[in-house]
Design a protein around this motif. Structure first.
Motif, PDB file in Angstrom:
ATOM      1  N   ASP A 146       6.602  -4.208  13.164  1.00  9.02           N
ATOM      2  CA  ASP A 146       5.911  -5.458  12.802  1.00  9.02           C
ATOM      3  C   ASP A 146       5.606  -5.486  11.311  1.00  9.02           C
ATOM      4  O   ASP A 146       5.709  -6.549  10.673  1.00  9.02           O
ATOM      5  CB  ASP A 146       4.618  -5.603  13.603  1.00  9.02           C
ATOM      6  CG  ASP A 146       4.877  -5.870  15.076  1.00  9.02           C
ATOM      7  OD1 ASP A 146       6.017  -6.238  15.422  1.00  9.02           O
ATOM      8  OD2 ASP A 146       3.939  -5.707  15.883  1.00  9.02           O
ATOM      9  N   LEU A 147       5.231  -4.324  10.757  1.00  6.80           N
ATOM     10  CA  LEU A 147       4.935  -4.261   9.327  1.00  6.80           C
ATOM     11  C   LEU A 147       6.187  -4.534   8.498  1.00  6.80           C
ATOM     12  O   LEU A 147       6.156  -5.297   7.529  1.00  6.80           O
ATOM     13  CB  LEU A 147       4.364  -2.884   8.975  1.00  6.80           C
ATOM     14  CG  LEU A 147       4.105  -2.610   7.488  1.00  6.80           C
ATOM     15  CD1 LEU A 147       3.047  -3.558   6.938  1.00  6.80           C
ATOM     16  CD2 LEU A 147       3.675  -1.154   7.273  1.00  6.80           C
ATOM     17  N   ASP A 170       7.077  -8.158   8.608  1.00  5.12           N
ATOM     18  CA  ASP A 170       6.048  -9.078   8.126  1.00  5.12           C
ATOM     19  C   ASP A 170       6.550  -9.832   6.901  1.00  5.12           C
ATOM     20  O   ASP A 170       7.217  -9.269   6.021  1.00  5.12           O
ATOM     21  CB  ASP A 170       4.767  -8.304   7.794  1.00  5.12           C
ATOM     22  CG  ASP A 170       3.575  -9.223   7.579  1.00  5.12           C
ATOM     23  OD1 ASP A 170       3.589 -10.003   6.602  1.00  5.12           O
ATOM     24  OD2 ASP A 170       2.633  -9.166   8.379  1.00  5.12           O
ATOM     25  N   ASN A 205       4.957 -10.782   4.402  1.00  4.88           N
ATOM     26  CA  ASN A 205       4.319 -10.329   3.169  1.00  4.88           C
ATOM     27  C   ASN A 205       4.707  -8.901   2.794  1.00  4.88           C
ATOM     28  O   ASN A 205       4.222  -8.393   1.775  1.00  4.88           O
ATOM     29  CB  ASN A 205       2.795 -10.397   3.315  1.00  4.88           C
ATOM     30  CG  ASN A 205       2.304 -11.808   3.533  1.00  4.88           C
ATOM     31  OD1 ASN A 205       2.798 -12.747   2.919  1.00  4.88           O
ATOM     32  ND2 ASN A 205       1.331 -11.980   4.422  1.00  4.88           N
ATOM     33  N   TYR A 228      -4.294  -5.273   2.371  1.00  2.00           N
ATOM     34  CA  TYR A 228      -3.782  -5.762   3.656  1.00  2.00           C
ATOM     35  C   TYR A 228      -4.345  -4.937   4.808  1.00  2.00           C
ATOM     36  O   TYR A 228      -4.724  -5.482   5.855  1.00  2.00           O
ATOM     37  CB  TYR A 228      -2.257  -5.707   3.657  1.00  2.00           C
ATOM     38  CG  TYR A 228      -1.616  -6.322   4.880  1.00  2.00           C
ATOM     39  CD1 TYR A 228      -1.557  -7.694   5.055  1.00  2.00           C
ATOM     40  CD2 TYR A 228      -1.052  -5.505   5.864  1.00  2.00           C
ATOM     41  CE1 TYR A 228      -0.964  -8.254   6.178  1.00  2.00           C
ATOM     42  CE2 TYR A 228      -0.465  -6.053   6.986  1.00  2.00           C
ATOM     43  CZ  TYR A 228      -0.412  -7.428   7.139  1.00  2.00           C
ATOM     44  OH  TYR A 228       0.182  -7.972   8.257  1.00  2.00           O
ATOM     45  N   GLN A 262      -6.590  -6.525   7.795  1.00  2.00           N
ATOM     46  CA  GLN A 262      -6.172  -6.421   9.194  1.00  2.00           C
ATOM     47  C   GLN A 262      -7.039  -5.432   9.975  1.00  2.00           C
ATOM     48  O   GLN A 262      -7.438  -5.721  11.106  1.00  2.00           O
ATOM     49  CB  GLN A 262      -4.697  -5.985   9.255  1.00  2.00           C
ATOM     50  CG  GLN A 262      -3.727  -6.964   8.622  1.00  2.00           C
ATOM     51  CD  GLN A 262      -3.662  -8.285   9.377  1.00  2.00           C
ATOM     52  OE1 GLN A 262      -3.753  -8.328  10.598  1.00  2.00           O
ATOM     53  NE2 GLN A 262      -3.510  -9.370   8.636  1.00  2.00           N
TER      54      GLN A 262
END
Length: 322
Positions: free
Chosen positions: A83-84, A87, A89, A277, A281
């Motif tokens: 997922d990272l 992402d 961003n 980040y 999160q």
């Protein structure tokens, strides 16, 4: 009278050697007990705050739920890492993190070396200590104070610099809200705060240089610059190499407090890094597993940089860190 011709078994010999080694080890520990006692706080710090918390890395592979605990939370494998990487961003954060560190590596890293060389050349002992104290002082200021000072110097409405511009008929420049100034401000703050403190290790390395080498250079007619270039710098080169490798290990790590205090919505495009980040999160949104996975990712990136830099340094003929 019979004489025993039995040969001691391997097990008995092993026991004898083990007891001998154990007693020898204890004698060495008792002999150096004061040294071990002096080092004990450092070992306790490493154990309690570096090794014990490592169990928390398991959260990176779970969908952690504080109410269910570590053992009751669902295991998701590498989901948070994928997922990272996916992402939107991610590449922006990677770019900002690496470029901020690259700016520090180019502009900040050489300055403590230069300062250490200059301080070492001061012959008046009292004046030398005064200079050292002055350059060390900013290190003890918090980033909150540094950010406040930056605001009062560079802000558009009350900043000293913009007031001077206005007095000369120049339009104020929004240093704090334009993205092209952000990386330079971060680097400048780091230099002002940490450059003096960074000279300590280099001054210690310079103090270990044999004075007879300088005396021989003076006899040969070498100037002060020649002595620095041909004696001092080669002598501290191993220290520079080691610190450079260790610095590369932090290429994915940016000072969280500094970035958080200096960032605003207008510069988020160049200010968003992995640390901010992870804070957003993991702390603000309660997604602890994502925050831990980002920290683990940063550690892996740092490990790659350290291993690669150490390999290159050894290929160039220098001694690495291992």
């Amino acid at each position: 009278m019979k004489h025993s011709t039995e040969v001691p078994s391997v097990a008995s010999m092993s026991g004898i050697l083990s007891r001998y080694s154990s007693s020898r080890l204890w004698r060495q520990i008792i002999k150096g007990r004061y040294i071990y006692l002096l080092a004990m706080p450092g070992f306790l710090f490493l154990f309690l705050f570096k090794f014990v918390p490592m169990w928390g890395l398991l959260l990176a592979f779970q969908e952690y739920n504080p109410f269910k605990g570590l053992m009751g939370s669902q295991w998701v494998g590498l989901k948070h890492f994928t997922d990272l990487l996916n992402d939107a961003n991610f590449y922006r954060m990677l770019r900002n993190t690496l470029l901020i560190n690259l700016f520090g590596l180019i502009f900040y890293f050489p300055i403590p070396i230069f300062l250490a060389l200059m301080v070492n050349e001061v012959r008046h002992e009292f004046f030398k200590k005064i200079n050292q104290s002055i350059v060390y002082m900013p290190h003890f200021l918090s980033w909150v104070i540094i950010a406040s000072m930056t605001f009062f110097i560079l802000s558009t409405d009350i900043g000293i610099v913009n007031k001077l511009f206005t007095s000369f008929g120049i339009a104020p420049i929004p240093f704090l809200t334009q993205s092209q100034f952000f990386w330079g401000l971060i680097t400048g703050q780091t230099i002002w705060k940490e450059a003096g403190w960074g000279t300590i290790i280099f001054l210690a390395a310079i103090a270990g240089v044999d004075p007879q080498r300088y005396e021989a250079a003076v006899v040969d007619g070498a100037s002060r610059f020649r002595q620095i270039w041909h004696i001092t710098l080669p002598a501290i080169r191993p220290t520079i190499v080691v610190l450079l490798i260790l610095r590369l290990g932090h290429m994915a790590d940016v000072g969280f407090e500094q970035i958080l205090l200096m960032m605003n919505p207008l510069v988020r495009e160049v200010g968003e890094v992995f640390d901010t980040y992870a804070y957003t999160q993991g702390i603000l949104r309660g997604k602890f597993s994502i925050g831990v996975s980002i920290g683990l990712f940063k550690g892996l990136v740092g490990l790659v940089f350290v291993v690669s830099a150490n390999y290159i340094v050894k290929k160039l003929g220098y001694e690495g860190i291992y």
